[in-house]
Design a protein around this motif. Structure first.
Motif, short mmCIF file in Angstrom:
data_model
loop_
_atom_site.label_atom_id
_atom_site.label_comp_id
_atom_site.label_asym_id
_atom_site.label_seq_id
_atom_site.Cartn_x
_atom_site.Cartn_y
_atom_site.Cartn_z
N GLN A 138 93.26 -121.22 9.99
CA GLN A 138 94.38 -120.38 10.43
C GLN A 138 95.68 -121.17 10.29
N ASP A 139 96.60 -120.65 9.48
CA ASP A 139 97.87 -121.33 9.23
C ASP A 139 97.66 -122.78 8.77
N GLY A 140 96.61 -122.98 7.95
CA GLY A 140 96.35 -124.31 7.42
C GLY A 140 95.60 -125.22 8.37
N ARG A 141 95.31 -124.75 9.58
CA ARG A 141 94.61 -125.55 10.57
C ARG A 141 93.16 -125.10 10.68
N ILE B 146 87.88 -120.08 19.03
CA ILE B 146 88.36 -118.70 19.02
C ILE B 146 87.42 -117.76 19.78
N GLY B 147 86.46 -118.34 20.50
CA GLY B 147 85.63 -117.54 21.38
C GLY B 147 84.42 -116.87 20.78
N LEU B 148 84.07 -117.19 19.54
CA LEU B 148 82.89 -116.59 18.93
C LEU B 148 81.59 -117.13 19.53
N ILE B 149 81.61 -118.40 19.93
CA ILE B 149 80.47 -119.00 20.62
C ILE B 149 81.00 -119.75 21.83
N ASP B 150 80.12 -120.00 22.78
CA ASP B 150 80.50 -120.78 23.96
C ASP B 150 80.84 -122.21 23.54
#
Length: 224
Positions: free
Chosen positions: A100-103, A110-114
């Motif tokens: 995201q934005d090169g990072r 981002i909360g997809l996994i714990d």
């Protein structure tokens, strides 16, 4: 017959000496029996093949009491030179990323996994707790590259010492199925340009066999 110990390897060549020298019995394609209640399963390379092969094995033979993942691997550190035997105690799946934005962000970011699941740290068998070899963190990759800047970014972002292609899959299955697991790897190369002329694959496989026959065998046959 239920196995007390299941040795898992991606390729036949990584455990060929062990299979050929230990009085093996062929149970079926890619599956062998050695010693007493010890099976060797050849899964194929990568996380998908490993996951399928292990779950298929569990359906056919029930879950083993212990999992042992063995094979060769790459080293991110000059501290671990080709031929070195290491115990991988935790794994991270390198493909669980978002850019995201090169990072780079992890799925946990981002909360997809714990967040507690970003690094996979299973239970080590009690009989293996005192094995006197270096303990390292592994990074399981599906995307192989010799791009120096990408390798350095991976190394700095994940802070792992070795690179594998199956470890995260084996550890995840072991954790979810509540099976103690030991992962033993032999360093074959540094993670850099993919010029196999500079790799030490045969030396790594030789050292892996020596460890398995001289260190691992006495531990698990004593406990069987």
């Amino acid at each position: 017959m239920k196995a007390k110990y299941l040795i898992v390897s991606a390729t036949h060549s990584e455990v060929a000496n062990l299979i050929e020298q230990e009085g093996q019995t062929i149970l079926k394609n890619h599956l062998y029996s050695i010693w007493d209640k010890v099976h060797i399963l050849i899964t194929g390379v990568g996380q998908v093949n490993t996951t399928y092969s292990l779950m298929r094995y569990f359906m056919d033979y029930d879950k083993p009491d212990n999992l042992i993942n063995v094979g060769i691997c790459g080293s991110f550190s000059n501290k671990y030179t080709p031929g070195t035997i290491v115990q991988v105690c935790k794994e991270t799946a390198a493909n669980q990323l978002v850019e995201q934005d090169g990072r780079w962000l992890t799925w946990a970011n981002i909360g997809l996994i714990d967040k507690t699941n970003r690094t996979i740290t299973p239970t080590t068998p009690h009989w293996a707790e005192n094995i006197a070899i270096p303990r390292v963190a592994g990074l399981t990759v599906d995307f192989l590259t010799d791009d120096y800047s990408f390798i350095q970014k991976r190394k700095e972002f994940f802070q792992c010492q070795v690179e594998t292609m199956e470890g995260a899959a084996v550890f995840t299955i072991a954790m979810r199925e509540k099976i103690p697991v030991l992962q033993i790897r032999s360093i074959s190369n540094y993670v850099e340009q993919r010029d196999k002329k500079h790799w030490s694959i045969e030396e790594a496989k030789k050292e892996l066999h020596i460890f398995a026959s001289q260190k691992l065998k006495p531990l698990i046959t004593k406990k069987t």
